[in-house]
Design a protein around this motif. Structure first.
Motif, mmCIF file in Angstrom:
data_model
loop_
_atom_site.group_PDB
_atom_site.id
_atom_site.type_symbol
_atom_site.label_atom_id
_atom_site.label_comp_id
_atom_site.label_asym_id
_atom_site.label_seq_id
_atom_site.Cartn_x
_atom_site.Cartn_y
_atom_site.Cartn_z
ATOM 1 N N ALA A 35 -9.777 -3.571 72.627
ATOM 2 C CA ALA A 35 -10.480 -3.790 71.367
ATOM 3 C C ALA A 35 -10.743 -5.275 71.119
ATOM 4 C CB ALA A 35 -9.680 -3.202 70.213
ATOM 5 N N SER A 36 -9.823 -6.136 71.576
ATOM 6 C CA SER A 36 -9.944 -7.579 71.338
ATOM 7 C C SER A 36 -9.157 -8.340 72.395
ATOM 8 C CB SER A 36 -9.386 -7.927 69.957
ATOM 9 O OG SER A 36 -7.992 -7.652 69.939
ATOM 10 N N GLN A 37 -9.346 -9.674 72.412
ATOM 11 C CA GLN A 37 -8.543 -10.505 73.321
ATOM 12 C C GLN A 37 -7.063 -10.401 72.971
ATOM 13 O OE1 GLN A 37 -9.435 -14.492 74.519
ATOM 14 N NE2 GLN A 37 -11.626 -14.202 74.214
ATOM 15 N N CYS A 95 -13.274 -6.724 76.853
ATOM 16 C CA CYS A 95 -12.788 -6.606 75.474
ATOM 17 C C CYS A 95 -13.925 -6.827 74.488
ATOM 18 C CB CYS A 95 -11.637 -7.566 75.196
ATOM 19 S SG CYS A 95 -12.110 -9.285 75.002
ATOM 20 N N SER A 96 -13.683 -6.415 73.243
ATOM 21 C CA SER A 96 -14.606 -6.620 72.124
ATOM 22 C C SER A 96 -15.995 -6.038 72.380
ATOM 23 C CB SER A 96 -14.720 -8.118 71.793
ATOM 24 O OG SER A 96 -13.450 -8.672 71.584
ATOM 25 N N VAL A 137 -13.716 -10.252 80.481
ATOM 26 C CA VAL A 137 -15.075 -10.441 79.990
ATOM 27 C C VAL A 137 -15.092 -10.056 78.519
ATOM 28 C CG1 VAL A 137 -17.514 -9.881 80.285
ATOM 29 C CG2 VAL A 137 -16.003 -9.940 82.281
ATOM 30 N N ASP A 138 -15.367 -11.046 77.661
ATOM 31 C CA ASP A 138 -15.357 -10.852 76.216
ATOM 32 C C ASP A 138 -16.787 -10.604 75.720
ATOM 33 O OD1 ASP A 138 -15.243 -11.087 73.424
ATOM 34 O OD2 ASP A 138 -13.616 -12.555 73.522
ATOM 35 N N PHE A 167 -5.628 -7.318 74.452
ATOM 36 C CA PHE A 167 -5.486 -7.523 75.892
ATOM 37 C C PHE A 167 -4.233 -8.333 76.198
ATOM 38 C CE2 PHE A 167 -5.976 -10.796 79.165
ATOM 39 C CZ PHE A 167 -5.967 -9.996 80.309
ATOM 40 N N HIS A 168 -4.082 -9.456 75.518
ATOM 41 C CA HIS A 168 -2.927 -10.324 75.788
ATOM 42 C C HIS A 168 -1.610 -9.617 75.503
ATOM 43 C CE1 HIS A 168 -5.147 -13.834 76.984
ATOM 44 N NE2 HIS A 168 -5.891 -13.780 75.889
ATOM 45 N N GLN A 169 -1.551 -8.866 74.428
ATOM 46 C CA GLN A 169 -0.324 -8.130 74.111
ATOM 47 C C GLN A 169 -0.024 -7.095 75.182
ATOM 48 O OE1 GLN A 169 -1.022 -6.572 70.182
ATOM 49 N NE2 GLN A 169 -0.572 -8.522 69.180
ATOM 50 N N ALA A 170 -1.030 -6.375 75.628
ATOM 51 C CA ALA A 170 -0.831 -5.314 76.614
ATOM 52 C C ALA A 170 -0.517 -5.855 78.000
ATOM 53 C CB ALA A 170 -2.065 -4.424 76.669
#
Length: 109
Positions: free
Chosen positions: A96-98, A73-74, A40-41, A101-104
């Motif tokens: 903190a951001s999408q 996120c965000s 959920v952004d 999220f994607h990196q983690a």
């Protein structure tokens, strides 16, 4: 975890009793589609009240029961304070951001 197993909901404006039913419906549709992770952004959210939080908690419980995840996120300052006051910041994974999220999450595979 692949990109296709992540479904993203972009929220906008004010999330309150008037709009939380729509949020609940959108979350339920993604759950029914079998999304492993629902992200959920909150990038464009200006305000959220307890009814919006209630919709998120309900979706969180539904997803967890199905061995899936709801992540956020965000999140802006007002929404973050709501999560902190209700201790929901300890329940939800909040990025903190999408990109973060994607990196983690996607790097775990």
């Amino acid at each position: 975890m692949t990109q296709s197993e992540v479904q993203i909901i972009h929220l906008k404006g004010i999330i309150n009793s008037a709009t939380s039913q729509d949020l609940r419906q959108r979350l339920n549709e993604l759950i029914e589609k079998g999304a492993k992770i629902v992200l959920v952004d909150f990038q464009d959210v200006t305000f959220m009240d307890s009814s919006g939080l209630g919709a998120l908690v309900l979706a969180f419980k539904t997803l967890r029961a199905a061995n899936r995840q709801l992540v956020l996120c965000s999140v802006n300052e007002q929404v973050r304070i709501l999560f902190e006051l209700t201790s929901m910041d300890k329940v939800f994974d909040i990025f903190a951001s999408q990109d973060e999220f994607h990196q983690a999450v996607l790097s775990r595979t």
